[in-house]
Design a protein around this motif. Structure first.
Motif, PDB file in Angstrom:
ATOM      1  N   ALA A   1     -10.609  -3.725 -15.272  1.00  0.00           N
ATOM      2  CA  ALA A   1     -11.544  -2.805 -15.917  1.00  0.00           C
ATOM      3  C   ALA A   1     -12.531  -2.246 -14.903  1.00  0.00           C
ATOM      4  N   PHE A   2     -12.990  -3.092 -13.993  1.00  0.00           N
ATOM      5  CA  PHE A   2     -13.934  -2.666 -12.959  1.00  0.00           C
ATOM      6  C   PHE A   2     -13.349  -1.535 -12.118  1.00  0.00           C
ATOM      7  N   LEU A   3     -12.108  -1.681 -11.688  1.00  0.00           N
ATOM      8  CA  LEU A   3     -11.479  -0.670 -10.843  1.00  0.00           C
ATOM      9  C   LEU A   3     -11.160   0.605 -11.617  1.00  0.00           C
ATOM     10  N   VAL A   4     -10.646   0.461 -12.828  1.00  0.00           N
ATOM     11  CA  VAL A   4     -10.314   1.634 -13.635  1.00  0.00           C
ATOM     12  C   VAL A   4     -11.557   2.489 -13.863  1.00  0.00           C
ATOM     13  N   GLU A   5     -12.694   1.852 -14.081  1.00  0.00           N
ATOM     14  CA  GLU A   5     -13.927   2.576 -14.386  1.00  0.00           C
ATOM     15  C   GLU A   5     -14.545   3.259 -13.168  1.00  0.00           C
ATOM     16  N   LEU A   6     -14.024   2.972 -11.978  1.00  0.00           N
ATOM     17  CA  LEU A   6     -14.565   3.606 -10.771  1.00  0.00           C
ATOM     18  C   LEU A   6     -13.988   4.992 -10.506  1.00  0.00           C
ATOM     19  N   PHE A   7     -12.802   5.274 -11.042  1.00  0.00           N
ATOM     20  CA  PHE A   7     -12.072   6.450 -10.583  1.00  0.00           C
ATOM     21  C   PHE A   7     -11.792   7.444 -11.705  1.00  0.00           C
ATOM     22  N   PRO A   8     -11.725   8.745 -11.364  1.00  0.00           N
ATOM     23  CA  PRO A   8     -11.452   9.779 -12.362  1.00  0.00           C
ATOM     24  C   PRO A   8     -10.038   9.674 -12.907  1.00  0.00           C
ATOM     25  N   ALA A   9      -9.873  10.059 -14.176  1.00  0.00           N
ATOM     26  CA  ALA A   9      -8.607   9.846 -14.872  1.00  0.00           C
ATOM     27  C   ALA A   9      -7.424  10.508 -14.175  1.00  0.00           C
ATOM     28  N   LYS A  10      -7.591  11.724 -13.683  1.00  0.00           N
ATOM     29  CA  LYS A  10      -6.443  12.438 -13.120  1.00  0.00           C
ATOM     30  C   LYS A  10      -5.986  11.863 -11.779  1.00  0.00           C
ATOM     31  N   LEU A  11      -6.832  11.024 -11.155  1.00  0.00           N
ATOM     32  CA  LEU A  11      -6.496  10.420  -9.865  1.00  0.00           C
ATOM     33  C   LEU A  11      -6.466   8.899  -9.931  1.00  0.00           C
ATOM     34  N   ARG A  12      -6.615   8.354 -11.105  1.00  0.00           N
ATOM     35  CA  ARG A  12      -6.873   6.922 -11.256  1.00  0.00           C
ATOM     36  C   ARG A  12      -5.742   6.041 -10.737  1.00  0.00           C
ATOM     37  N   TYR A  13      -4.516   6.383 -11.040  1.00  0.00           N
ATOM     38  CA  TYR A  13      -3.372   5.565 -10.629  1.00  0.00           C
ATOM     39  C   TYR A  13      -3.332   5.442  -9.098  1.00  0.00           C
ATOM     40  N   THR A  14      -3.453   6.564  -8.406  1.00  0.00           N
ATOM     41  CA  THR A  14      -3.420   6.564  -6.945  1.00  0.00           C
ATOM     42  C   THR A  14      -4.660   5.912  -6.354  1.00  0.00           C
TER      43      THR A  14
ATOM     44  N   SER B   1       0.969   8.316  -6.802  1.00  0.00           N
ATOM     45  CA  SER B   1       1.031   9.771  -6.832  1.00  0.00           C
ATOM     46  C   SER B   1       1.943  10.263  -7.956  1.00  0.00           C
ATOM     47  N   ILE B   2       3.079   9.594  -8.120  1.00  0.00           N
ATOM     48  CA  ILE B   2       3.991   9.965  -9.208  1.00  0.00           C
ATOM     49  C   ILE B   2       3.321   9.716 -10.558  1.00  0.00           C
ATOM     50  N   GLY B   3       2.628   8.600 -10.673  1.00  0.00           N
ATOM     51  CA  GLY B   3       1.972   8.258 -11.926  1.00  0.00           C
ATOM     52  C   GLY B   3       0.889   9.237 -12.317  1.00  0.00           C
ATOM     53  N   ASP B   4       0.166   9.778 -11.326  1.00  0.00           N
ATOM     54  CA  ASP B   4      -0.890  10.752 -11.630  1.00  0.00           C
ATOM     55  C   ASP B   4      -0.333  12.148 -11.870  1.00  0.00           C
TER      56      ASP B   4
ATOM     57  N   PRO C   1       0.805  -1.224   0.000  1.00  0.00           N
ATOM     58  CA  PRO C   1       0.000   0.000   0.000  1.00  0.00           C
ATOM     59  C   PRO C   1       0.836   1.272   0.000  1.00  0.00           C
ATOM     60  N   LEU C   2       1.998   1.263   0.678  1.00  0.00           N
ATOM     61  CA  LEU C   2       2.877   2.433   0.650  1.00  0.00           C
ATOM     62  C   LEU C   2       3.425   2.658  -0.755  1.00  0.00           C
ATOM     63  N   GLY C   3       3.802   1.568  -1.418  1.00  0.00           N
ATOM     64  CA  GLY C   3       4.245   1.679  -2.799  1.00  0.00           C
ATOM     65  C   GLY C   3       3.146   2.201  -3.700  1.00  0.00           C
ATOM     66  N   ALA C   4       1.900   1.780  -3.407  1.00  0.00           N
ATOM     67  CA  ALA C   4       0.758   2.260  -4.188  1.00  0.00           C
ATOM     68  C   ALA C   4       0.607   3.773  -4.057  1.00  0.00           C
ATOM     69  N   LEU C   5       0.750   4.285  -2.837  1.00  0.00           N
ATOM     70  CA  LEU C   5       0.644   5.735  -2.626  1.00  0.00           C
ATOM     71  C   LEU C   5       1.806   6.478  -3.263  1.00  0.00           C
ATOM     72  N   LEU C   6       3.018   5.979  -3.052  1.00  0.00           N
ATOM     73  CA  LEU C   6       4.203   6.651  -3.573  1.00  0.00           C
ATOM     74  C   LEU C   6       4.181   6.704  -5.098  1.00  0.00           C
ATOM     75  N   PHE C   7       4.077   5.543  -5.716  1.00  0.00           N
ATOM     76  CA  PHE C   7       4.164   5.497  -7.169  1.00  0.00           C
ATOM     77  C   PHE C   7       2.855   5.893  -7.843  1.00  0.00           C
TER      78      PHE C   7
ATOM     79  N   LYS D   1      -4.536  19.807 -16.395  1.00  0.00           N
ATOM     80  CA  LYS D   1      -5.492  19.320 -15.402  1.00  0.00           C
ATOM     81  C   LYS D   1      -4.951  18.180 -14.551  1.00  0.00           C
ATOM     82  N   THR D   2      -3.640  17.961 -14.568  1.00  0.00           N
ATOM     83  CA  THR D   2      -3.087  16.904 -13.722  1.00  0.00           C
ATOM     84  C   THR D   2      -3.265  17.276 -12.246  1.00  0.00           C
ATOM     85  N   ALA D   3      -3.375  16.258 -11.410  1.00  0.00           N
ATOM     86  CA  ALA D   3      -3.599  16.491  -9.982  1.00  0.00           C
ATOM     87  C   ALA D   3      -2.358  17.096  -9.336  1.00  0.00           C
TER      88      ALA D   3
END
Length: 451
Positions: free
Chosen positions: A365-378, A81-84, A73-79, A228-230
């Motif tokens: 696909a289910f998860l990607v479709e839940l979240f807005p593009a500019k915040l999707r990676y995080t 955020s960088i990805g978005d 989960p820490l890697g998810a937040l770190l990377f 419009k990037t976060a």
């Protein structure tokens, strides 16, 4: 990082199959690296831990495997955020390099016999680095493929990313078995176990070559060009009621159950055969490897099916079937091992992979479709890695501990069954209230299809 981004911008736009191949190849290698230790955890208990308490050594070895999940989960937040903020491609290049370095170093670690407690401490540190890397890898690959895929085939194309965890695990098993059989038991224990880890360095270089040919995702490029990037993806993703609702639903209604079903059907099945039923290493791994070959295509099948009938129907069905049939399946495995019917053992593992396919195939696909593009990676990565990394990653440790504590060889199934039921209930009861009335297509930048 900026140079990687600029190079990506200058590359000709790839076709969808190039995107899928390059993304999947890299993700397979990362999962291969991450799961090498898992396929050797029982074996490693004799190399990196004191041998005077074999049961404790096995549990500690499995716990070391679990440490890599704690930091996902820490890697998810770190990377994430960088990805978005910077881009999908640059970020999953970084995770690939980090994973390659950590895995290669495992291959040169001293053992407990030569270095004492330094050996397990160093192993844990490298597992933590691997966990950080894989925490940023999956979300980037899933988002990258989804943002290239045609709307009506998003489930199909992203399902190839879903196969990569299973394929990586299969690859780890095959490489370990090949080394062990070709070198013999004694040489493999002395130094042959290092070969699979060192081999990953070659695979990482090949994967980097493929990924450097990719350009940035068209969705992210549009966001970046529009300014419009976060600015702060973590805060924007999880500091609002709206973001928390979506993330909580993704965690408790999808990824927690997914993690437990995936790890039960593959890793716990292997540990159950070896640690509980005392089946030899070679036979247990061959049964699992054969089952993975048969069962992995189901992930793509159900991913494609979700494009036609919806994602949630399949996901919830997988949770319900897993909860209902785990006990009889594992009773059947025990009986089949006692009768030395290893074809039946393999078939019963394949049955569990049907549950995995139902849930895992549509999940990206289910998860990607839940979240807005500019915040999707995080937004996607954090619930995914808490669900699969914490809820799922601890299945072997929790389940084997329950077996050891109770003396009942089926007691370990109580945990994945309970989580599968929880996810099914949350998904059915909470989805309409959590998401109803919100303009999903406009919010995500993708046509809605999660339901």
């Amino acid at each position: 990082m900026q140079q990687l981004q600029e190079r990506g911008d200058s590359v000709r736009k790839p076709g969808i199959w190039t995107v899928v191949l390059a993304s999947s190849a890299g993700t397979v290698i990362e999962w291969y690296d991450f799961y090498l230790y898992g396929s050797l955890a029982i074996f490693f208990s004799t190399l990196f831990y004191p041998a005077n308490e074999p049961t404790a050594a096995v549990l500690i070895s499995v716990a070391t495997f679990a440490t890599g999940f704690l930091v996902r989960p820490l890697g998810a937040l770190l990377f994430g955020s960088i990805g978005d903020r910077v881009g999908r491609k640059s970020t999953f290049l970084m995770t690939l390099i980090l994973m390659g370095i950590a895995t290669a170093l495992v291959g040169v670690l001293p053992t407990f016999e030569t270095a004492g407690y330094f050996a397990p401490i160093a192993l844990v540190v490298l597992r933590l680095i691997q966990g950080l890397a894989i925490g940023g890898e999956y979300g980037g690959a899933a988002v990258y493929v989804a943002e290239h895929a045609p709307a009506n085939r998003r489930g199909f194309f992203t399902s190839f990313i879903q196969t990569t965890a299973t394929v990586g695990f299969f690859l780890a098993i095959v490489v370990v078995l090949t080394c062990r059989l070709s070198l013999g038991e004694e040489l493999f224990k002395q130094w042959g176990w290092r070969i699979p880890f060192l081999l990953s360095s070659v695979l990482i270089v090949l994967s980097l070559y493929l990924r450097l040919k990719l350009s940035e995702s068209p969705v992210f490029e549009e966001i970046r060009k529009g300014g419009k990037t976060a600015k702060s993806p973590i805060r924007e993703s999880f500091a609002t009621g709206h973001g928390v609702r979506y993330a909580a639903f993704a965690l408790f209604g999808a990824t927690a159950g997914l993690g437990c079903v995936w790890y039960t059907g593959q890793f716990y099945a292997l540990y159950f055969l070896q640690s509980v039923l005392k089946l030899d290493f070679l036979t247990a791994n061959i049964c699992l490897a054969a089952a993975l070959v048969i069962g992995t295509p189901l992930i793509v099948f159900f991913g494609a099916l979700s494009d036609r009938i919806g994602r949630r129907k399949l996901i919830v069905t997988g949770f319900i079937l897993a909860a209902a049939f785990y006990v009889p399946i594992y009773q059947g495995i025990a009986a089949a091992v006692a009768a030395q019917n290893f074809v039946l053992v393999t078939a019963l593992i394949v049955a569990q992979l049907v549950f995995v396919g139902l849930i895992y195939g549509p999940m990206a696909a289910f998860l990607v479709e839940l979240f807005p593009a500019k915040l999707r990676y995080t937004s996607l990565s954090l619930p995914y890695h808490i669900g699969t990394g914490v809820f799922g990653g601890f299945v072997p440790l929790i389940s084997l501990s329950l077996v050891a504590y109770t003396g009942n060889i089926y007691a370990g199934l109580a945990y994945p069954i309970a989580i599968a039921i929880m996810s099914a209930v949350v998904n059915v009861l909470w989805f309409p209230r959590a998401l109803a009335g919100e303009p999903e297509a406009a919010a995500t930048g993708l046509p809605a299809r999660a339901n």
